[in-house]
Write a protein that holds these residues in place. Structure first.
Motif, mmCIF file in Angstrom:
data_model
loop_
_atom_site.group_PDB
_atom_site.id
_atom_site.type_symbol
_atom_site.label_atom_id
_atom_site.label_comp_id
_atom_site.label_asym_id
_atom_site.label_seq_id
_atom_site.Cartn_x
_atom_site.Cartn_y
_atom_site.Cartn_z
ATOM 1 N N LEU A 196 0.828 -1.207 0.000
ATOM 2 C CA LEU A 196 0.000 0.000 0.000
ATOM 3 C C LEU A 196 0.863 1.259 0.000
ATOM 4 N N ARG A 239 -14.428 -3.759 -12.447
ATOM 5 C CA ARG A 239 -13.245 -3.357 -11.673
ATOM 6 C C ARG A 239 -12.414 -4.575 -11.276
ATOM 7 N N PHE A 325 -3.633 -1.447 -5.720
ATOM 8 C CA PHE A 325 -4.940 -1.052 -5.180
ATOM 9 C C PHE A 325 -5.119 0.466 -5.060
ATOM 10 N N PRO A 326 -4.143 1.264 -4.591
ATOM 11 C CA PRO A 326 -4.374 2.718 -4.453
ATOM 12 C C PRO A 326 -4.775 3.416 -5.755
ATOM 13 N N ALA A 329 -8.394 2.956 -6.003
ATOM 14 C CA ALA A 329 -9.041 3.788 -4.988
ATOM 15 C C ALA A 329 -9.118 5.238 -5.445
ATOM 16 N N ALA A 332 -11.947 5.534 -7.892
ATOM 17 C CA ALA A 332 -13.226 5.542 -7.177
ATOM 18 C C ALA A 332 -13.474 6.902 -6.528
ATOM 19 N N TYR A 333 -12.427 7.526 -5.996
ATOM 20 C CA TYR A 333 -12.577 8.858 -5.404
ATOM 21 C C TYR A 333 -13.028 9.875 -6.457
ATOM 22 N N GLU A 348 -19.387 2.873 -4.768
ATOM 23 C CA GLU A 348 -17.931 2.847 -4.897
ATOM 24 C C GLU A 348 -17.272 2.268 -3.649
ATOM 25 N N SER A 349 -17.856 2.507 -2.485
ATOM 26 C CA SER A 349 -17.302 1.928 -1.253
ATOM 27 C C SER A 349 -17.406 0.405 -1.279
ATOM 28 N N LEU A 352 -14.788 -0.903 -3.721
ATOM 29 C CA LEU A 352 -13.453 -0.882 -3.128
ATOM 30 C C LEU A 352 -13.279 -1.996 -2.100
ATOM 31 N N LEU A 356 -10.486 -4.888 -2.302
ATOM 32 C CA LEU A 356 -9.576 -5.150 -1.188
ATOM 33 C C LEU A 356 -9.597 -6.631 -0.804
#
Length: 373
Positions: A196, A239, A325-326, A329, A332-333, A348-349, A352, A356
């Motif tokens: 991460l 995704r 992964f970031p 993320a 998605a943000y 989106e949560s 994600l 994960l």
């Protein structure tokens, strides 16, 4: 002009007067340049009025005329970008094949567990078929009405099934190819946090560089999920699909480079060339807006992939999914920020959270053998 548009004809520049011969009359189209309402450095504001006989039949109160030279330059720019994108993606595909062959040329291999292969392949196949059903309304809407409907439906379904079968065969195959790896410095527990951290470093540098670059297209929310019958499942399947492919791509790349360079101690030029092709290939897929955006983003991805190989992969291969992964993320943000559809934050949560979980399972399954020194 005065009565309907409130403009003074004396302040307008006449561009053209075009007659159009009709059976019983002649229509006239008058075009003026309006530099007062449209003070532009490039292009020109214009308006036109069409008179049919002795009456005003239609008029355009204002539009932007694009110069022919600018239009030609824009077409040339798009053509060059298309060529760069095609070449970058083709080189990336060739590199993936070479790295897969190199990764397979290890001294020992475990036999592929057929049961696990069937399970993974079945999951991928079901996901592909479900995606076909989920997106069928928009797929049928885009069919060509000038061609026979039944033939188009058959071709579309056949292509979708074949694509799902190919993915169901190839993804587990590549997954088993990258599964066994020997490492002299295995560290299992902290690998997720290290991954991460590496991903956040790469993402931060990429965002910093892109903030200084020029992009033509604005950033919009992705509305494609709204065309599906179940939008959340569309987001989740797509995704996870892309995330799994990118994870496998990087693992094949790192294993192939590791085999070619003997762990980065010989023929390092091959490794840097592979990372260069990967960086610019991925940039062509995701950041192909202008030449400078492609080059700047590709350079960052090249340096990041080389750094991740040296620092992360050699010690803890299972950290690679968490390093990727970031970036998902951050995407998605972007969707949450622009609120492209209702309940985007919840959707989106959940997506994600699913990514994960996939990253965690992927990391656990990447078996690393520690050599005894």
């Amino acid at each position: 002009l005065r009565a309907r548009l409130g403009l003074d004809p004396l302040l307008l520049k006449k561009i053209s007067v075009i007659p159009q011969k009709m059976p019983n009359r002649t229509d006239w189209t008058f075009t003026w340049a309006d530099t007062l309402r449209y003070p532009l450095n490039a292009g020109e504001g214009r308006l036109n009025v069409t008179i049919s006989g002795n009456e005003v039949s239609r008029y355009n109160p204002g539009y932007i005329h694009i110069p022919e030279q600018w239009d030609r330059e824009e077409r040339n720019r798009e053509t060059l970008l298309s060529l760069i994108q095609i070449l970058s993606v083709v080189l990336l595909f060739i590199l993936l094949i070479i790295m897969a062959v190199s990764a397979y040329q290890e001294e020992t291999h475990d036999q592929f567990p057929k049961k696990v292969w069937v399970i993974l392949g079945g999951i991928v196949l079901l996901a592909g078929l479900f995606h076909m059903w989920n997106t069928w309304p928009v797929t049928r809407f885009n069919l060509n009405p000038a061609e026979p409907l039944q033939g188009q439906i058959f071709r579309t379904i056949a292509f979708g099934v074949i694509r799902s079968l190919v993915m169901a065969f190839c993804l587990p195959l590549f997954f088993f190819l990258i599964r066994d790896y020997k490492s002299d410095h295995m560290r299992d527990r902290p690998s997720r946090w290290v991954g991460l951290s590496a991903g956040l470093w790469g993402l931060g540098i990429l965002v910093l560089v892109q903030s200084r670059l020029t992009f033509y297209n604005p950033v919009w929310a992705d509305y494609s999920a709204l065309n599906a019958r179940i939008p959340l499942m569309h987001l989740l399947v797509m995704r996870i699909w892309v995330f799994s492919i990118i994870c496998i791509l990087f693992m094949i790349l790192f294993r192939g480079v590791d085999h070619l360079t003997g762990g980065g101690v010989r023929k390092r030029a091959y490794g840097y060339l592979a990372f260069l092709v990967t960086g610019f290939g991925l940039s062509a897929l995701f950041f192909m807006d202008t030449q400078i955006s492609w080059f700047g983003s590709g350079l960052v991805l090249f340096l990041w992939s080389a750094w991740v190989y040296r620092v992360v992969f050699r010690a803890m291969p299972s950290a690679i999914p968490f390093a990727i992964f970031p970036f998902f993320a951050a995407y998605a943000y972007t969707q949450i920020r622009y609120e492209g559809y209702p309940d985007v934050l919840i959707a989106e949560s959940l997506v994600l959270a699913g990514l994960l979980i996939i990253a965690f399972l992927f990391s656990l399954y990447l078996r690393v053998r520690q050599n005894k020194i």
